[in-house]
Each structure stands twice: as C-alpha cells, then as structure tokens.
Write a protein that holds these residues in place. Structure first.
Motif, PDB file in Angstrom:
ATOM      1  N   ILE A 150      -1.791  38.820 -32.621  1.00  0.00           N
ATOM      2  CA  ILE A 150      -1.186  37.375 -32.598  1.00  0.00           C
ATOM      3  C   ILE A 150       0.134  37.331 -32.937  1.00  0.00           C
ATOM      4  CG2 ILE A 150      -1.470  35.158 -33.310  1.00  0.00           C
ATOM      5  CD1 ILE A 150      -3.740  36.003 -31.486  1.00  0.00           C
ATOM      6  N   VAL A 151       0.626  37.693 -34.142  1.00  0.00           N
ATOM      7  CA  VAL A 151       1.785  37.529 -34.426  1.00  0.00           C
ATOM      8  C   VAL A 151       2.852  38.161 -33.588  1.00  0.00           C
ATOM      9  CG1 VAL A 151       3.764  38.180 -36.371  1.00  0.00           C
ATOM     10  CG2 VAL A 151       1.248  37.544 -36.982  1.00  0.00           C
ATOM     11  N   PRO A 152       3.055  39.281 -33.049  1.00  0.00           N
ATOM     12  CA  PRO A 152       3.901  39.694 -32.256  1.00  0.00           C
ATOM     13  C   PRO A 152       4.078  38.886 -30.811  1.00  0.00           C
ATOM     14  CG  PRO A 152       2.718  41.515 -32.774  1.00  0.00           C
ATOM     15  CD  PRO A 152       1.969  40.303 -33.118  1.00  0.00           C
ATOM     16  N   LYS A 153       3.233  37.974 -30.363  1.00  0.00           N
ATOM     17  CA  LYS A 153       2.951  36.967 -29.448  1.00  0.00           C
ATOM     18  C   LYS A 153       3.859  35.657 -29.511  1.00  0.00           C
ATOM     19  CE  LYS A 153       0.948  36.150 -25.377  1.00  0.00           C
ATOM     20  NZ  LYS A 153       1.235  36.898 -24.201  1.00  0.00           N
ATOM     21  N   PHE A 154       3.951  35.263 -31.083  1.00  0.00           N
ATOM     22  CA  PHE A 154       4.609  33.960 -31.446  1.00  0.00           C
ATOM     23  C   PHE A 154       5.859  34.194 -31.954  1.00  0.00           C
ATOM     24  CE2 PHE A 154       0.161  33.375 -30.778  1.00  0.00           C
ATOM     25  CZ  PHE A 154       0.054  32.047 -29.607  1.00  0.00           C
ATOM     26  N   ILE A 155       6.390  35.296 -32.269  1.00  0.00           N
ATOM     27  CA  ILE A 155       7.735  35.554 -32.956  1.00  0.00           C
ATOM     28  C   ILE A 155       8.613  36.605 -32.272  1.00  0.00           C
ATOM     29  CG2 ILE A 155       6.546  35.095 -35.138  1.00  0.00           C
ATOM     30  CD1 ILE A 155       7.047  37.989 -35.924  1.00  0.00           C
ATOM     31  N   SER A 156       9.798  36.535 -32.343  1.00  0.00           N
ATOM     32  CA  SER A 156      10.746  37.365 -31.620  1.00  0.00           C
ATOM     33  C   SER A 156      10.654  38.583 -32.349  1.00  0.00           C
ATOM     34  CB  SER A 156      12.163  36.699 -31.923  1.00  0.00           C
ATOM     35  OG  SER A 156      12.547  37.173 -33.363  1.00  0.00           O
ATOM     36  N   VAL A 157      11.179  39.639 -31.321  1.00  0.00           N
ATOM     37  CA  VAL A 157      11.045  40.996 -31.968  1.00  0.00           C
ATOM     38  C   VAL A 157      11.812  41.401 -32.925  1.00  0.00           C
ATOM     39  CG1 VAL A 157      11.763  43.203 -30.843  1.00  0.00           C
ATOM     40  CG2 VAL A 157      10.550  41.756 -29.353  1.00  0.00           C
ATOM     41  N   GLU A 158      12.772  40.636 -33.151  1.00  0.00           N
ATOM     42  CA  GLU A 158      13.607  40.705 -34.159  1.00  0.00           C
ATOM     43  C   GLU A 158      13.050  40.403 -35.752  1.00  0.00           C
ATOM     44  OE1 GLU A 158      18.095  39.649 -36.009  1.00  0.00           O
ATOM     45  OE2 GLU A 158      17.348  38.446 -34.181  1.00  0.00           O
ATOM     46  N   ASN A 159      12.445  39.206 -35.595  1.00  0.00           N
ATOM     47  CA  ASN A 159      11.522  38.636 -36.686  1.00  0.00           C
ATOM     48  C   ASN A 159      10.374  39.596 -37.077  1.00  0.00           C
ATOM     49  OD1 ASN A 159      12.508  35.944 -38.187  1.00  0.00           O
ATOM     50  ND2 ASN A 159      12.979  35.486 -35.962  1.00  0.00           N
ATOM     51  N   TYR A 160       9.834  39.981 -36.019  1.00  0.00           N
ATOM     52  CA  TYR A 160       9.013  40.834 -36.303  1.00  0.00           C
ATOM     53  C   TYR A 160       9.254  42.357 -36.887  1.00  0.00           C
ATOM     54  CZ  TYR A 160       4.669  43.822 -35.354  1.00  0.00           C
ATOM     55  OH  TYR A 160       3.591  44.506 -35.642  1.00  0.00           O
ATOM     56  N   GLY A 161      10.168  42.616 -36.423  1.00  0.00           N
ATOM     57  CA  GLY A 161      10.968  44.060 -36.955  1.00  0.00           C
ATOM     58  C   GLY A 161      11.387  43.807 -38.567  1.00  0.00           C
ATOM     59  N   TYR A 162      11.816  42.567 -38.878  1.00  0.00           N
ATOM     60  CA  TYR A 162      11.889  42.416 -40.212  1.00  0.00           C
ATOM     61  C   TYR A 162      10.710  42.082 -41.148  1.00  0.00           C
ATOM     62  CZ  TYR A 162      17.082  42.045 -39.939  1.00  0.00           C
ATOM     63  OH  TYR A 162      18.608  42.067 -39.490  1.00  0.00           O
ATOM     64  N   TRP A 163       9.757  41.681 -40.509  1.00  0.00           N
ATOM     65  CA  TRP A 163       8.575  41.439 -41.232  1.00  0.00           C
ATOM     66  C   TRP A 163       7.945  42.823 -41.633  1.00  0.00           C
ATOM     67  CZ3 TRP A 163       3.179  40.763 -38.351  1.00  0.00           C
ATOM     68  CH2 TRP A 163       2.263  40.504 -39.293  1.00  0.00           C
ATOM     69  N   GLN A 164       8.128  43.693 -40.447  1.00  0.00           N
ATOM     70  CA  GLN A 164       7.559  45.051 -40.754  1.00  0.00           C
ATOM     71  C   GLN A 164       8.385  45.754 -41.750  1.00  0.00           C
ATOM     72  OE1 GLN A 164       4.813  46.783 -39.285  1.00  0.00           O
ATOM     73  NE2 GLN A 164       4.231  44.919 -38.808  1.00  0.00           N
ATOM     74  N   LEU A 165       9.502  45.326 -41.753  1.00  0.00           N
ATOM     75  CA  LEU A 165      10.614  46.183 -42.439  1.00  0.00           C
ATOM     76  C   LEU A 165      10.121  45.835 -44.031  1.00  0.00           C
ATOM     77  CD1 LEU A 165      13.107  47.988 -42.490  1.00  0.00           C
ATOM     78  CD2 LEU A 165      14.259  46.086 -42.828  1.00  0.00           C
ATOM     79  N   TYR A 166       9.586  44.706 -44.205  1.00  0.00           N
ATOM     80  CA  TYR A 166       9.059  44.016 -45.663  1.00  0.00           C
ATOM     81  C   TYR A 166       7.759  45.130 -46.045  1.00  0.00           C
ATOM     82  CZ  TYR A 166       5.864  41.417 -48.613  1.00  0.00           C
ATOM     83  OH  TYR A 166       5.107  41.047 -49.358  1.00  0.00           O
ATOM     84  N   ILE A 167       6.718  45.286 -45.081  1.00  0.00           N
ATOM     85  CA  ILE A 167       5.701  45.756 -45.115  1.00  0.00           C
ATOM     86  C   ILE A 167       5.985  47.128 -45.594  1.00  0.00           C
ATOM     87  CG2 ILE A 167       3.567  46.475 -43.932  1.00  0.00           C
ATOM     88  CD1 ILE A 167       3.658  44.187 -42.380  1.00  0.00           C
ATOM     89  N   PHE A 168       6.747  47.843 -44.748  1.00  0.00           N
ATOM     90  CA  PHE A 168       7.283  49.181 -45.017  1.00  0.00           C
ATOM     91  C   PHE A 168       8.043  49.302 -46.408  1.00  0.00           C
ATOM     92  CE2 PHE A 168      10.638  52.669 -44.152  1.00  0.00           C
ATOM     93  CZ  PHE A 168       9.835  53.562 -44.420  1.00  0.00           C
ATOM     94  N   TYR A 169       8.799  48.581 -46.727  1.00  0.00           N
ATOM     95  CA  TYR A 169       9.474  48.660 -48.335  1.00  0.00           C
ATOM     96  C   TYR A 169       8.173  48.361 -49.308  1.00  0.00           C
ATOM     97  CZ  TYR A 169      13.956  48.507 -45.984  1.00  0.00           C
ATOM     98  OH  TYR A 169      15.304  48.804 -45.605  1.00  0.00           O
TER      99      TYR A 169
END
Length: 472
Positions: A30-49
């Motif tokens: 769901i999330v990648p469908k409704f947010i930009s690729v850039e915002n998704y990248g920063y969200w994944q960066l948080y999960i990674f950190y």
C-alpha cells in the motif's frame, strides 16, 4: 520439552507473527502506491538505520538472555533487572542524543538529519525494552511477549493507514507512526513486567558486577548479531552511497518482500531456544534433523510463488516494476537466512557456541566488505551488488551448518548440495527465461528435489511424534 507448553507458545507466536506478516505485506503493497519514490526511500532509510540503533545495549540484554534462558520468571532476582533497565535508559538517552547532535551539525541533507534524529529517539525506546522482552522470552512468557509485538504493529499499522487516508504522505509521519507504536508497546511491556522496571534497586557493587558479567557473556552474541546485520548492511550502505535514495528505496522494497517470510520462520526460533535449553543434549541431533525437514522442504517449494508475485506486483506498482527483477536474486535468501535464524543460531546459542557464531559472522562481514568494494566501487554494477546479498547469506549458512553438524555428529552435506543446486536453478531460470518457462522448469526441479528427499520426509512422518514425546 513440554509439548503442550510448546504448542501453546507456538500458537501465541503464530498469531503475533502472522499479524506481523499481514501488516508488513499490506504496508509493503500500500505505502509505495501512495507516496513518492523519494519519500519511500527516506522511510526505508529510517527502517534501515533503526535496525542498527537497537544494538546500543553493549551486549547486556544478550548476556541476560543467555544466562537466564530456561529460568522461571518468579525465580529472577528482580532488583538486578530494575537497576539494569534504568541503566540502559540513561545510557541510551546520552548516547543517542549525542549521535543526533553530532550528525545534525555536520549533515548537508536536512531530510537525512530528520531520519537520524527520529532513529535515535527510537533507540531510546527499543533498547531498554529489549531487556524486558528478552527476559519474557527466556522465561517462557511467550504470551506477554507476543502481545507486545501485536500491540506495536497494530498501532503502527492503524496510524499509517489513517495518515494515508487523509492524504498525509510524507515520510516523517510514517516514522512517527512507527515511534508511537513502539511507545505503546513499551508502556505495555513495563506493565506486564513491572517488577523488572519499578522496585528496589540493587546495590552499586552488585549492579556493576551483574552488568559486567552480562556484557562479558553477551558481547560475543551482540557482536555476532551486529556482524550478521552488517553482512547485508554493508551492501545496502554502499548502494545508498553510490546510487540515489530512490534506488535505495527500490532495492529495499524487494528486500522487504523477500524478508516477509522470515518474520514467520523466526517465530519458531523464539520459542525453540528456551525449550532446547531444557532438553537433554543427546536428543538435540534428532530434533535438529526433524526441524530441518519441517523448514527446508516447504521453503524450497515456496520459491514457486515468486512468479505470480512478480506479475501481480509489477501490475500494482508499475513505478517499481524494474526493481522486481531483483527478486529473482533476493528471494532465495529466505532459504539460507531462515535456516540460520531459526535452527543454526538457536542451536549455537543453546550449546553456548557464541564465539564460533561470532567468528563465522565476522568472516562473512570481511567478505561483504570485499564484494561491496568490487561490485559497487570498481564495477559499479547494481545487479552484482544485489546478488551478493544472497551469496553472502548462503556462505554464512553453509559454513555455520557444517560446523554445527560436526558438533552434533550429523550429516548435512548432501542436503546443502541439494539446497544450493535448487537455489542456482531458481536464479538462473528466473533471470534468463520467460516467466512461464521458468515456472515450469523450477516446478519440475522441485518435484525431483522431493523425490531425492523422500527418505527424510518419511523419517519425519514416522518419528516426529516419538522424538517430541520423548522430550516431555
């Protein structure tokens, strides 16, 4: 091993982990469908950190987990844990805010500064909580541990869906949802284990001694686990550094899809450790062979679901379609990582072989550095960089299991060859052939695999009840 208790605990972890799988699946879709690729990248960066910041325990929680695995909760000396809990709170407040301050002063990317700050806040919550959850696991209070997991995921999921419904699609709000989920789980954890949080403090002398012992015992496991995280982390850091945050997000999406299965598999490991600590050592080889068959035969077959998954995901998330080809390289990692997490690591901890676990993980980390340098910085090849993740996890799993087989005096080399062969067949046909042909070829290969595993499957059917009943 008390079979009734084992099944009861498994049912709790099954519900918690099935819920986690469902929620993770929905969010991934769901999330990648409704947010930009850039915002998704920063969200994944948080999960990674966040996966790294949780290791700010110095090994204290890991040591307590190892030392008190198999104890009854009522027999724990509570003042020692009250003191250690608040030590972890104070330590993590100081360390995490220092990291956030230093990074913020030197960063040129305000979005990354926000990610780091919120990651540090997460560390203050999850590290002290880990002492409570580890003790609940090690003393077999699996029900309470499962509810902590369920509560965090439900709050997180509910807030993310709520934000998206109201058109709030910035990565900061997705991270806020995760933090609020963790806050709710910390509150519940403190309630169900309140005598480990609130109460009489241990004397300074005994506290220092207990912390020292736990860190001494747990540091090897902590470093081993941290090294385990670095195996993939080094590759992901290199991708994030060499390519864009959007590319990092796309690779992270395929990793998340590949990791979903391991959320469930890891559930068995959580209840297996305290159960094995109560099991006679001469029974461990038979249980290992039994559990190995239960895990590996279905896992090899589950790879078949890659083919319909790729078609459906490419249709649902067309902006990520080009990244789903990497699933052909990453999907097989669940075979090796699930076996490592659930069986190999659990057995090595039960047999108190943390030192060997550390050596194996550190060796794989060195290999990870080498492959990352060659694939990312010399060849600049994203395909090889992604493939190296599965290669590294396979190497770690094979080396560890060969060592464990010598300790348990069991034969696993034939099974390892079969699993590596099936993995290579899957990757080759999925990467080079049209999807329908690849599906047919892999399905035929799996049938042949089942024929070759017939004796192990028969052994499982005939002996499962006898082996488990002998542990009562």
């Amino acid at each position: 091993m008390n079979i009734k208790r084992f099944i009861q605990n498994f049912s709790y972890t099954l519900i918690a982990n099935l819920l986690s799988v469902v929620i993770s699946t929905v969010l991934i879709l769901i999330v990648p469908k409704f947010i930009s690729v850039e915002n998704y990248g920063y969200w994944q960066l948080y999960i990674f950190y966040s996966s790294f910041i949780s290791y700010m325990s110095l090994g204290l929680t890991d040591g307590a987990y190892l030392r008190y695995g198999g104890y009854e909760y009522k027999n724990l000396h509570k003042p020692v844990f009250v003191s250690q809990y608040w030590f972890l709170v104070i330590f993590n407040v100081v360390v995490n805010f220092s990291i956030a301050f230093v990074y913020g002063m030197n960063s040129t990317d305000p979005n990354k500064s926000i990610v780091v700050l919120l990651t540090c806040l997460t560390g203050i919550l999850v590290v002290p909580r880990s002492l409570l959850t580890f003790m609940l696991q090690s003393t077999n209070r699996i029900k309470e541990y499962s509810i902590i997991t369920i509560l965090e995921r439900i709050v997180y999921f509910g807030l993310v869906i709520l934000f998206l419904l109201f058109g709030i699609n910035k990565f900061e709000y997705l991270i806020l949802a995760d933090i609020l989920g963790k806050v709710s789980s910390v509150i519940y954890a403190c309630v169900v284990s309140k005598d480990l949080v609130f109460g009489k403090f241990e004397s300074i002398k005994n506290l220092i001694r207990e912390i020292g012992i736990n860190i001494s015992v747990g540091s090897k496991l902590l470093i081993a686990n941290f090294a385990s995280l670095l195996i993939i982390g080094i590759v992901r850091f290199s991708i994030e550094n060499n390519w864009s945050v959007e590319t990092f997000g796309k690779v992270s999406l395929t990793l998340s899809i590949s990791n979903m299965l391991m959320l469930f598999i890891n559930a068995v490991g959580l209840i297996l450790f305290p159960a094995l600590r109560r099991t006679a050592e001469d029974k461990l080889p038979d249980i290992y062979r039994l559990m190995r068959t239960i895990i590996m035969v279905p896992l090899i077959g589950i790879l078949i679901f890659y083919y319909p998954a790729k078609v459906l995901l490419s249709s649902w998330l067309p902006q990520y379609a080009e990244s789903f080809i990497y699933m052909a390289l990453l999907f097989p990692m669940c075979i090796f990582e699930s076996k490592t997490l659930m069986l190999i690591n659990t057995y090595l901890k039960t047999l108190r072989k943390e030192k060997m676990l550390l050596i194996i993980n550190l060796t794989t980390v060195v290999l990870s550095f080498g492959l990352a340098y060659i694939n990312v910085f010399l060849l600049n090849d994203l395909n090889l960089s992604v493939f190296s993740i599965t290669l590294l996890l396979a190497f770690r799993s094979i080396i560890a299991e060969i060592y464990l087989s010598k300790v348990l005096h069991i034969k696993v080399k034939r099974d390892i060859v079969l699993e590596v062969s099936m993995t290579l067949v899957f990757i080759i046909v999925s990467w080079y052939f049209e999807i329908r042909i690849a599906l047919i070829v892999y399905f035929i290969a799996y049938i042949l695999y089942l024929v070759l595993k017939k004796s192990d499957i028969t052994y499982f059917i005939k002996n499962a009840r006898n082996i488990l009943n002998s542990q009562k």
